[in-house]
Design a protein around this motif. Structure first.
Motif, PDB file in Angstrom:
ATOM      1  N   PRO A  86       6.465  -6.835  47.276  1.00 50.40           N
ATOM      2  CA  PRO A  86       8.346  -7.497  46.556  1.00 50.40           C
ATOM      3  C   PRO A  86       8.314  -6.831  45.630  1.00 50.40           C
ATOM      4  N   ARG A  87       9.789  -7.161  45.896  1.00 44.78           N
ATOM      5  CA  ARG A  87      10.454  -7.147  44.154  1.00 44.78           C
ATOM      6  C   ARG A  87      10.337  -7.750  43.294  1.00 44.78           C
ATOM      7  N   ILE A  88       9.585  -7.318  42.457  1.00 43.42           N
ATOM      8  CA  ILE A  88       9.572  -8.170  41.099  1.00 43.42           C
ATOM      9  C   ILE A  88      10.282  -8.689  40.291  1.00 43.42           C
ATOM     10  N   ASP A  89      10.275  -9.591  39.452  1.00 46.13           N
ATOM     11  CA  ASP A  89      12.102 -10.411  39.369  1.00 46.13           C
ATOM     12  C   ASP A  89      11.146  -9.956  37.425  1.00 46.13           C
ATOM     13  N   LEU A  90      11.607  -8.876  36.931  1.00 46.64           N
ATOM     14  CA  LEU A  90      10.436  -9.011  36.032  1.00 46.64           C
ATOM     15  C   LEU A  90      11.771  -9.405  34.547  1.00 46.64           C
ATOM     16  N   PRO A  91      10.546 -10.628  33.637  1.00 46.82           N
ATOM     17  CA  PRO A  91      11.849 -10.602  32.354  1.00 46.82           C
ATOM     18  C   PRO A  91      12.183  -9.796  31.229  1.00 46.82           C
ATOM     19  N   ALA A  92      13.728 -10.716  30.937  1.00 47.63           N
ATOM     20  CA  ALA A  92      13.617  -9.638  30.375  1.00 47.63           C
ATOM     21  C   ALA A  92      13.808  -9.061  29.450  1.00 47.63           C
ATOM     22  N   GLU A  93      12.974  -8.822  28.753  1.00 50.67           N
ATOM     23  CA  GLU A  93      12.624  -8.016  27.621  1.00 50.67           C
ATOM     24  C   GLU A  93      12.436  -6.347  28.303  1.00 50.67           C
ATOM     25  N   LEU A  94      10.923  -6.964  29.887  1.00 54.53           N
ATOM     26  CA  LEU A  94      10.646  -5.524  30.081  1.00 54.53           C
ATOM     27  C   LEU A  94      12.082  -5.147  31.337  1.00 54.53           C
ATOM     28  N   ALA A  95      12.648  -6.395  31.896  1.00 59.76           N
ATOM     29  CA  ALA A  95      14.000  -5.685  33.042  1.00 59.76           C
ATOM     30  C   ALA A  95      15.237  -4.822  32.415  1.00 59.76           C
ATOM     31  N   GLU A  96      14.998  -4.995  30.882  1.00 57.98           N
ATOM     32  CA  GLU A  96      16.005  -4.097  30.036  1.00 57.98           C
ATOM     33  C   GLU A  96      16.172  -2.879  29.962  1.00 57.98           C
ATOM     34  N   HIS A  97      14.526  -2.051  30.404  1.00 55.79           N
ATOM     35  CA  HIS A  97      14.138  -1.190  30.120  1.00 55.79           C
ATOM     36  C   HIS A  97      13.766  -0.085  31.966  1.00 55.79           C
ATOM     37  N   ALA A  98      14.288  -1.432  32.848  1.00 56.59           N
ATOM     38  CA  ALA A  98      13.499  -0.588  34.354  1.00 56.59           C
ATOM     39  C   ALA A  98      14.468   0.502  33.954  1.00 56.59           C
ATOM     40  N   ARG A  99      14.545   1.471  35.123  1.00 58.20           N
ATOM     41  CA  ARG A  99      15.182   2.455  35.195  1.00 58.20           C
ATOM     42  C   ARG A  99      15.787   2.978  36.420  1.00 58.20           C
ATOM     43  N   GLY A 100      15.592   2.072  37.434  1.00 53.26           N
ATOM     44  CA  GLY A 100      15.759   2.152  38.516  1.00 53.26           C
ATOM     45  C   GLY A 100      15.356   2.931  39.228  1.00 53.26           C
ATOM     46  N   VAL A 101      14.908   2.702  40.541  1.00 54.43           N
ATOM     47  CA  VAL A 101      14.081   3.686  41.479  1.00 54.43           C
ATOM     48  C   VAL A 101      14.549   5.462  41.695  1.00 54.43           C
ATOM     49  N   SER A 102      13.785   5.611  41.629  1.00 53.15           N
ATOM     50  CA  SER A 102      13.907   7.567  41.570  1.00 53.15           C
ATOM     51  C   SER A 102      14.663   7.068  43.122  1.00 53.15           C
ATOM     52  N   GLN A 103      15.931   8.330  42.959  1.00 58.71           N
ATOM     53  CA  GLN A 103      16.835   8.728  44.985  1.00 58.71           C
ATOM     54  C   GLN A 103      16.682   9.834  44.790  1.00 58.71           C
ATOM     55  N   ASN A 104      15.846  10.397  45.851  1.00 54.42           N
ATOM     56  CA  ASN A 104      15.881  11.430  46.514  1.00 54.42           C
ATOM     57  C   ASN A 104      16.308  11.859  47.890  1.00 54.42           C
ATOM     58  N   PRO A 105      17.274  12.260  48.096  1.00 53.57           N
ATOM     59  CA  PRO A 105      17.066  12.183  49.462  1.00 53.57           C
ATOM     60  C   PRO A 105      16.942  12.790  50.884  1.00 53.57           C
ATOM     61  N   ASP A 106      15.981  13.852  50.472  1.00 49.85           N
ATOM     62  CA  ASP A 106      15.045  13.799  51.248  1.00 49.85           C
ATOM     63  C   ASP A 106      14.058  13.086  51.136  1.00 49.85           C
ATOM     64  N   ASN A 107      14.054  12.512  50.507  1.00 50.36           N
ATOM     65  CA  ASN A 107      12.154  11.618  50.120  1.00 50.36           C
ATOM     66  C   ASN A 107      12.948  10.026  49.948  1.00 50.36           C
ATOM     67  N   VAL A 108      13.199   9.293  50.828  1.00 53.70           N
ATOM     68  CA  VAL A 108      13.872   8.042  50.915  1.00 53.70           C
ATOM     69  C   VAL A 108      12.792   7.314  51.051  1.00 53.70           C
ATOM     70  N   ILE A 109      12.579   6.187  49.449  1.00 53.73           N
ATOM     71  CA  ILE A 109      11.637   4.990  49.636  1.00 53.73           C
ATOM     72  C   ILE A 109      12.265   3.847  50.466  1.00 53.73           C
ATOM     73  N   SER A 110      11.131   3.246  51.187  1.00 50.26           N
ATOM     74  CA  SER A 110      11.292   2.070  51.688  1.00 50.26           C
ATOM     75  C   SER A 110       9.728   1.105  51.431  1.00 50.26           C
ATOM     76  N   GLY A 111      10.854   0.063  51.008  1.00 50.97           N
ATOM     77  CA  GLY A 111       9.556  -1.099  50.911  1.00 50.97           C
ATOM     78  C   GLY A 111       8.605  -1.018  52.063  1.00 50.97           C
ATOM     79  N   THR A 112       8.693  -1.596  52.931  1.00 45.05           N
ATOM     80  CA  THR A 112       7.926  -0.620  54.056  1.00 45.05           C
ATOM     81  C   THR A 112       6.645   0.497  53.715  1.00 45.05           C
ATOM     82  N   PHE A 113       5.447  -0.567  53.484  1.00 39.71           N
ATOM     83  CA  PHE A 113       4.824   0.952  53.371  1.00 39.71           C
ATOM     84  C   PHE A 113       4.197   1.783  54.456  1.00 39.71           C
ATOM     85  N   GLY A 114       4.207   1.334  55.463  1.00 43.69           N
ATOM     86  CA  GLY A 114       3.859   1.983  57.073  1.00 43.69           C
ATOM     87  C   GLY A 114       5.736   3.127  57.523  1.00 43.69           C
TER      88      GLY A 114
END
Length: 336
Positions: A281-309
Motif C-alpha cells: 500500500p502507498r501510505i497517506d503520510l501526515p502533512a508534516e512527514l509528506a513535506e519531507h518525502a523525496r519521491g521514489v528513486s527513478q532508474n530506467p534500468d531498475n523500475v520499481i513495481s509495487g508488486t513484490f513478485g
C-alpha cells in the motif's frame, strides 16, 4: 578509504515498556530509516545461544565436501533455491566473490499455467542430506526473524501515522522470506564480495559473524563501515518501503568488501517481503512527514513495481543467469 560510521542503535525491548518507551522506539525507527535507511537492532529477543547455533550450522555447511554442497546446487532448482559456488552470483553484472545457500519459504510449487511468471519462484528448498539439522535450524530461524519483522512493520505503520495493521494484508499468511547463508573468502585485493545495490523488497535483518567488518553503506559519496555489533542485527529497508512512502523512507546503496587474504566472513541475512502477488500500500503520510518525502528513486534500468513478485523475479533472473537460462529461457529475453 571509507570513513568510520556509527549507525543508530535501536533497542526493540522498548516496545515491551510503557507507551512512552514504545513511542520513543517508533520515533527512532522512523528517523533512522528516513535519514540513513540502516540501523542496528538490539533487544530483539533471539537468545545468544540461538545466534551462535545458527553460525555454527552455517560453518558446518560450508565445511562439507564439495560434492555434498553440489548435491543442492541452485542450478537444479527452478525456484532459485540452493547452493552457489564462489563466483556464482552477479550484482550489476559483476561477479560476487562469495559462496552461499539460499533458503526461502518452504512451499509447494505453484502449478497454475495462467499464473504470473513470478509465481514460479514458489517452491521447495534443497536441503543437504549430509547435514539434516540445517533444515531444523533455519526453519526455526525463519520463524524467529519473521516475528521480529512483523513487529517492526507494525511499528513503522504507527510511526508513519497509519493504523498498525496497514501492511498486514500485503504479507498475509504467505510472506516471501529468504535466508542466505554466506561465506566470503579472503582476497588479496579486498575486492567485491557483493557489489553495490539496494535491496528490492521491504526489510532485511542481517546477522554478521562477531568481530567481522566488510559491510559498507553509501552516504554522501562516501562508503561508511558497518561492522558487526555482538548480538545485534543490522537492519535496512528496501525499495518497496521507499515506494510505499513516496521516498520518505530511504532504501540505501550498500556493498560488502571481501575480507583480507587468509580470513573469511560469515553472514546470515533474512529478507522479509510481501506475498509475491501482493501490492504494497502507498501510505497517506501526515502533512508534516509528506513535506519531507523525496519521491521514489527513478532508474530506467531498475523500475520499481509495487508488486513484490515483479521485483524479485527481475532480481533473480539478473543475479543467476545460469539458472534463468536453464529453467526460464522464455523469460530472459523479455527481462528489461
Amino acid at each position: 578509504m571509507p570513513v568510520s560510521a556509527s549507525l543508530p542503535v535501536l533497542d526493540m525491548s522498548l516496545l515491551d515498556g510503557d507507551e512512552a518507551s514504545a513511542a520513543a522506539f517508533r520515533n527512532a525507527l522512523r528517523h533512522a530509516t528516513h535519514e540513513t535507511g540502516f540501523f542496528y537492532l538490539t533487544g530483539h529477543g533471539i537468545p545468544g545461544e540461538v545466534v551462535d547455533g545458527a553460525f555454527a550450522a552455517a560453518e558446518r555447511f560450508f565445511a562439507l565436501p564439495e560434492k555434498d554442497k553440489l548435491e543442492v546446487e541452485m542450478l537444479s532448482s527452478p525456484h532459485f533455491r540452493g547452493y552457489n559456488r564462489t563466483g556464482g552470483e552477479l550484482t550489476q553484472g559483476q561477479v560476487d566473490w562469495r559462496e552461499q545457500i539460499d533458503i526461502a519459504a518452504e512451499r509447494d510449487p505453484w502449478n497454475e499455467p495462467a499464473a504470473p511468471a513470478y509465481m514460479r519462484l514458489e517452491g521447495p528448498n534443497l536441503w543437504p542430506s549430509a547435514q539434516p539439522e540445517l533444515r531444523t535450524v533455519f526453519l526455526d530461524w525463519e520463524q524467529r526473524c519473521a516475528m521480529i519483522a512483523r513487529r517492526l512493520m507494525r511499528s513503522w505503520a504507527v510511526a508513519l501515522g497509519s493504523p498498525a495493521d496497514v501492511f498486514d494484508a500485503a504479507f498475509g499468511d504467505r510472506p516471501s522470506t529468504l535466508i542466505k547463508l554466506i561465506r566470503y573468502p579472503g582476497r588479496e585485493d579486498r575486492g567485491q564480495g557483493v557489489g553495490a545495490h539496494k535491496d528490492p523488497g521491504v526489510l532485511t535483518l542481517l546477522m554478521i559473524e562477531p568481530g567481522k567488518g566488510g559491510l559498507q553503506i553509501e552516504r554522501d559519496g562516501e562508503w561508511l563501515d558497518a561492522p558487526a555489533v555482538p548480538g545485534a542485527f543490522v537492519v535496512n529497508i528496501g525499495e518497496l518501503m521507499e515506494f510505499a512512502t513516496d521516498g520518505y523512507l530511504k532504501a540505501t546503496v550498500h556493498r560488502v568488501v571481501s575480507p583480507p587474504m587468509g580470513e573469511t566472513r560469515l553472514s546470515i541475512p533474512f529478507f522479509f517481503n510481501p506475498a509475491l502477488d501482493s501490492t504494497v500500500p502507498r501510505i497517506d503520510l501526515p502533512a508534516e512527514l509528506a513535506e519531507h518525502a523525496r519521491g521514489v528513486s527513478q532508474n530506467p534500468d531498475n523500475v520499481i513495481s509495487g508488486t513484490f513478485g515483479d521485483n524479485l523475479l527481475k532480481a533473480r533472473l539478473r543475479a543467476h543467469p545460469d539458472v534463468a537460462a536453464t529453467h526460464h529461457a522464455d523469460l530472459v529475453k523479455s527481462t528489461p
